[in-house]
Design an enzyme around this catalytic site. Structure first.
Site, PDB file in Angstrom:
ATOM      1  CD  GLN A   1      -2.721  -1.083   2.493  1.00 50.00           C
ATOM      2  OE1 GLN A   1      -2.193  -1.540   3.681  1.00 50.00           O
ATOM      3  NE2 GLN A   1      -3.576  -0.483   2.774  1.00 50.00           N
ATOM      4  CG  ASN A   2       4.045   1.417   2.540  1.00 51.09           C
ATOM      5  OD1 ASN A   2       2.926   1.668   3.073  1.00 51.09           O
ATOM      6  ND2 ASN A   2       4.833   0.631   3.074  1.00 51.09           N
TER       7      ASN A   2
ATOM      8  CG  HIS B   1      -2.810   2.755  -2.249  1.00 49.13           C
ATOM      9  ND1 HIS B   1      -2.808   2.681  -0.756  1.00 49.13           N
ATOM     10  CD2 HIS B   1      -3.651   2.013  -2.572  1.00 49.13           C
ATOM     11  CE1 HIS B   1      -3.726   1.875  -0.437  1.00 49.13           C
ATOM     12  NE2 HIS B   1      -4.689   1.764  -1.416  1.00 49.13           N
TER      13      HIS B   1
ATOM     14  CB  CYS C   1      -0.015  18.570 -18.474  1.00 50.57           C
ATOM     15  SG  CYS C   1       0.759  17.557 -19.787  1.00 50.57           S
TER      16      CYS C   1
ATOM     17  CB  CYS D   1      -2.343  17.754 -22.983  1.00 52.98           C
ATOM     18  SG  CYS D   1      -2.893  17.068 -21.332  1.00 52.98           S
TER      19      CYS D   1
ATOM     20  CB  SER E   1      -1.524  -3.349   6.522  1.00 52.36           C
ATOM     21  OG  SER E   1      -2.515  -2.781   5.839  1.00 52.36           O
TER      22      SER E   1
HETATM   23  P1  NAD Z   1      -1.994   3.044   8.326  1.00 53.97           P
HETATM   24  O1  NAD Z   1      -1.440   4.425   8.834  1.00 53.97           O
HETATM   25  O2  NAD Z   1      -3.437   2.922   8.361  1.00 53.97           O
HETATM   26  O3  NAD Z   1      -1.480   1.847   9.361  1.00 53.97           O
HETATM   27  C1  NAD Z   1      -0.384   1.534   9.957  1.00 53.97           C
HETATM   28  C2  NAD Z   1      -0.084   0.104  10.781  1.00 53.97           C
HETATM   29  O4  NAD Z   1       1.061  -0.054  11.042  1.00 53.97           O
HETATM   30  C3  NAD Z   1      -0.931   0.531  12.124  1.00 53.97           C
HETATM   31  O5  NAD Z   1      -1.876  -0.565  12.307  1.00 53.97           O
HETATM   32  C4  NAD Z   1       0.288   0.748  13.070  1.00 53.97           C
HETATM   33  O6  NAD Z   1      -0.056   0.006  14.147  1.00 53.97           O
HETATM   34  C5  NAD Z   1       1.274  -0.304  12.340  1.00 53.97           C
HETATM   35  N1  NAD Z   1       2.608  -0.054  12.622  1.00 53.97           N
HETATM   36  C6  NAD Z   1       3.258   1.150  12.682  1.00 53.97           C
HETATM   37  N2  NAD Z   1       4.369   1.058  12.956  1.00 53.97           N
HETATM   38  C7  NAD Z   1       4.781  -0.184  12.997  1.00 53.97           C
HETATM   39  C8  NAD Z   1       5.830  -0.762  13.053  1.00 53.97           C
HETATM   40  N3  NAD Z   1       7.094  -0.258  13.376  1.00 53.97           N
HETATM   41  N4  NAD Z   1       5.802  -2.157  13.245  1.00 53.97           N
HETATM   42  C9  NAD Z   1       4.588  -2.951  13.085  1.00 53.97           C
HETATM   43  N5  NAD Z   1       3.573  -2.288  12.893  1.00 53.97           N
HETATM   44  C10 NAD Z   1       3.385  -0.785  12.862  1.00 53.97           C
HETATM   45  O7  NAD Z   1      -1.385   2.537   7.274  1.00 53.97           O
HETATM   46  P2  NAD Z   1      -1.903   1.619   5.770  1.00 53.97           P
HETATM   47  O8  NAD Z   1      -2.656   0.509   6.756  1.00 53.97           O
HETATM   48  O9  NAD Z   1      -0.704   1.105   5.037  1.00 53.97           O
HETATM   49  O10 NAD Z   1      -2.710   2.666   5.012  1.00 53.97           O
HETATM   50  C11 NAD Z   1      -2.788   4.091   4.880  1.00 53.97           C
HETATM   51  C12 NAD Z   1      -2.428   4.528   3.510  1.00 53.97           C
HETATM   52  O11 NAD Z   1      -1.729   5.519   3.463  1.00 53.97           O
HETATM   53  C13 NAD Z   1      -1.879   3.299   2.721  1.00 53.97           C
HETATM   54  O12 NAD Z   1      -2.524   2.844   1.860  1.00 53.97           O
HETATM   55  C14 NAD Z   1      -0.789   4.142   2.025  1.00 53.97           C
HETATM   56  O13 NAD Z   1      -1.044   4.437   0.572  1.00 53.97           O
HETATM   57  C15 NAD Z   1      -0.429   5.520   2.624  1.00 53.97           C
HETATM   58  N6  NAD Z   1       0.785   5.828   3.298  1.00 53.97           N
HETATM   59  C16 NAD Z   1       1.902   5.237   2.677  1.00 53.97           C
HETATM   60  C17 NAD Z   1       3.079   5.717   3.432  1.00 53.97           C
HETATM   61  C18 NAD Z   1       4.358   5.274   2.945  1.00 53.97           C
HETATM   62  O14 NAD Z   1       4.371   4.771   1.619  1.00 53.97           O
HETATM   63  N7  NAD Z   1       5.544   4.909   3.682  1.00 53.97           N
HETATM   64  C19 NAD Z   1       3.162   6.442   4.596  1.00 53.97           C
HETATM   65  C20 NAD Z   1       1.877   6.763   5.292  1.00 53.97           C
HETATM   66  C21 NAD Z   1       0.643   6.330   4.551  1.00 53.97           C
END
Ligand code: NAD
Length: 261
Positions: free
Chosen positions: A107-108, A127, A160, A163, A201
């Protein structure tokens, strides 16, 4: 490490050894140890920005929302630009190097799996990516740095150059569709795996959070690694509560694999 967690590390290592098709699924929690804050933990970005304001329909329909959105992005880029993969990313790269995993679904948007050494061909970014900016009309791509530099100078993001369409980070916002092919690939790997590993997640963002359920319903073992509980703990085969870096480096150590930085 508690005795209970030590047993769980061993169980997970055994399952990885025995499984034929392991899929790793990651969320923002895997990158917090790299210094990138997640969104939902206390002090996370949703304490500072209102997610409903940053939706895709708002972005395309009014300039005020776009301005807010770019402010949010400037902050995001500033926080993430220098981040390095941590032990959890390196452990997943070690699993791939040793033929232990078939896909990384994330999701990152930070690209740290690829930086850690995972083959971009098997990393599915549900994402999108923060490292590019895309034209919403013609799909032309621009390097993030170009736009970031404009924002740092207090300038407004231009349209852009090809376009005249609206530019937006190549990420998926609330109310925006996921990339179809990437989602299809992620669903295919989730349906066909025998072990599905969720790391960091919150499992509340859909449709991404459907994938663990899809894997479980298709017969895979489901493992959840998180520092807190999640809504899918009750259907999982193993829950390991802890920091992703500790857990994943502990598990690859049991498997006798090296972390290479
Ligand atoms: P979220 O912020 O909803 O949840 C993060 C989860 O990770 C939580 O449940 C938390 O308890 C857990 N967590 C935090 N640090 C941890 C660690 N060190 N070890 C184990 N668990 C840990 O994130 P999500 O579920 O990915 O959803 C949020 C959306 O936001 C994502 O879909 C993404 O697109 C985006 N996002 C991405 C980034 C990134 O790319 N690094 C950062 C923030 C948000």
């Amino acid at each position: 490490m508690t005795a209970d967690n030590k047993d769980k590390f061993k169980t997970l290592a055994d399952w990885i050894r025995e499984s034929k098709r392991v899929v790793v699924f990651t969320g923002a929690g895997i990158s917090t140890e790299s210094g990138i804050p997640d969104f939902r933990s206390p002090g996370g970005i949703w304490d500072r920005f209102d997610p409903s304001e940053l939706s895709y329909p708002n972005f395309v329909s009014n300039q005020g929302s776009r301005k807010k959105y770019w402010e949010f992005y400037r902050e995001n880029w500033k926080e993430s630009a220098g981040a390095e993969p941590n032990r959890a990313h390196l452990a997943i790269a070690a699993l791939e190097r040793n033929g232990r995993i078939t896909a990384v679904i994330t999701q990152n948007i930070d690209g740290l799996h690829q930086t850690a050494g995972n083959d971009p061909e098997i990393v599915f970014e549900l994402h999108g990516t923060m490292w590019e900016v895309r034209c919403l009309s013609c799909n032309s791509l621009y390097p993030w740095k170009e736009i970031y530099n404009l924002l740092e100078k207090g300038e407004y993001v231009h349209n852009c150059g090809h376009c005249g369409g609206l530019l937006k980070p190549a990420t998926v916002s609330f109310g925006q569709s996921l990339p179809v092919k990437t989602l299809e690939n992620a669903q295919r790997f989730s349906t066909n795996c025998d072990l599905f590993l969720c790391i960091g997640s919150s499992l509340v963002v859909y449709p991404a959070a459907q994938l663990p359920e899809l894997a479980k319903n298709s017969g895979a073992k489901l493992v959840i690694i998180n520092r807190e509980s999640t809504p899918l703990d009750n259907i999982s085969d193993l829950v390991i509560q802890g920091e992703a870096g500790d857990v994943m480096s502990g598990v690859v150590e049991i498997l006798g694999l090296a972390l290479i930085n």
